[in-house]
Design an enzyme around this catalytic site. Structure first.
Site, mmCIF file in Angstrom:
data_model
loop_
_atom_site.group_PDB
_atom_site.id
_atom_site.type_symbol
_atom_site.label_atom_id
_atom_site.label_comp_id
_atom_site.label_asym_id
_atom_site.label_seq_id
_atom_site.Cartn_x
_atom_site.Cartn_y
_atom_site.Cartn_z
ATOM 1 C CG MET A 185 -1.859 -1.226 1.242
ATOM 2 S SD MET A 185 -2.657 -1.476 2.827
ATOM 3 C CE MET A 185 -1.360 -2.255 3.798
ATOM 4 C CD GLN B 264 -6.864 4.133 0.876
ATOM 5 O OE1 GLN B 264 -6.599 4.716 -0.180
ATOM 6 N NE2 GLN B 264 -5.927 3.802 1.750
ATOM 7 C CB THR C 18 0.154 2.218 4.446
ATOM 8 O OG1 THR C 18 -0.774 3.289 4.246
ATOM 9 C CG2 THR C 18 -0.587 1.075 5.113
ATOM 10 C CG ASN C 19 2.138 7.391 7.467
ATOM 11 O OD1 ASN C 19 2.466 7.713 8.596
ATOM 12 N ND2 ASN C 19 3.043 7.218 6.502
ATOM 13 C CB THR C 20 -3.744 6.203 4.513
ATOM 14 O OG1 THR C 20 -3.133 7.400 3.994
ATOM 15 C CG2 THR C 20 -5.259 6.318 4.363
ATOM 16 C CB CYS D 287 2.144 9.626 2.450
ATOM 17 S SG CYS D 287 1.801 8.441 1.136
ATOM 18 C CB THR D 288 5.005 4.684 3.374
ATOM 19 O OG1 THR D 288 3.882 4.204 2.626
ATOM 20 C CG2 THR D 288 4.737 4.494 4.861
ATOM 21 C CD GLU D 289 3.204 5.138 -1.094
ATOM 22 O OE1 GLU D 289 3.122 3.909 -0.993
ATOM 23 O OE2 GLU D 289 2.509 5.919 -0.415
#
Length: 231
Positions: A10, A52, A83-85, A196-198
């Site tokens: 994710m 989501q 993932t943060n979300t 956000c991990t990206e």
């Protein structure tokens, strides 16, 4: 060494960063040919993303809880959600499993406290920036959280889903993000969380004078600590 359960996919773009950072961390600590004991469950992000944006968080919780149970059955000693979300449904996931969860917001708050940071800007998906599930964890730790204005939040969100999660790096988006980081600093933020991990794929500390806290790096580092620190 404890076995890390990594719930990823994710997106897979950031999951591979987790895998690399965790293994680099274990090698740095233990040397030689050591690498992490890790089990990975990678979900289909298209399914998660659709739910989501439909607001069907219970369905995402069901998918991720089932995945977390699979990691537990595979021998994971603790869980890392990459993932943060999706920490929005962390409480539901924790209820489904018996192993501990290393929460990304708690990991980040710990590092902010260590560094004496009390007021931060937060970048992430609109879910992370606008909803309480993430900010509340930081605020409980005594950190004041600031977010970009509405138009900036929309742009940060768009770049994550339309570019970064697809592995696309656009110099124009990097400039836009850095402008938003600068504006948060001008409003009084001592630092900015890459929540956000990206986002760490797009901007790095070398790009700005504003201190950046990359949640992927922080989370992976604390996973290494938890794997190596026995009770």
């Amino acid at each position: 060494m404890k076995t890390i359960g990594l719930l990823g996919g994710m997106s897979w773009e950031s999951t591979q960063t987790y895998y690399r950072l965790i293994n680099e961390g274990i090698k740095a600590r233990l040397g030689g040919l050591h690498s992490a004991k890790l089990v990975l469950y990678s979900v289909d992000f298209a399914e998660i993303e659709a739910l989501q944006h439909q607001g069907d968080w219970p369905a995402t919780a069901d998918i991720l809880s089932a995945a977390a149970l699979s990691l537990q059955k595979a021998g994971a000693d603790f869980l890392v959600i990459g993932t943060n979300t999706m920490h929005k449904v962390a409480p539901e996931i924790e209820q489904a499993i018996r192993i501990p969860l290393l929460h990304i917001a708690d990991a980040t708050a710990k590092v902010l406290a260590r560094d004496g940071i009390r007021r931060v800007g937060l970048l992430g998906t609109q879910f992370t920036m606008e909803q309480a599930f993430y900010r509340h964890r930081l605020e409980e730790a005594g950190v004041e959280v600031m977010t970009p204005d509405e138009a900036q939040r929309q742009e940060v969100h768009r770049v994550i889903y339309e570019e970064l999660c697809r592995g696309e790096i656009d110099p124009a988006s990097r400039k836009a993000y850095l402008d938003i980081v600068a504006s948060l600093s001008e409003r009084g933020a001592q630092a900015v969380i890459l929540g956000c991990t990206e986002i760490g794929l797009l901007i790095r500390q070398a790009d700005t004078y504003v201190p950046l806290y990359d949640t992927t790096e922080i989370h992976a580092a604390q996973a290494v600590e938890q794997a190596l620190n026995h009770p």
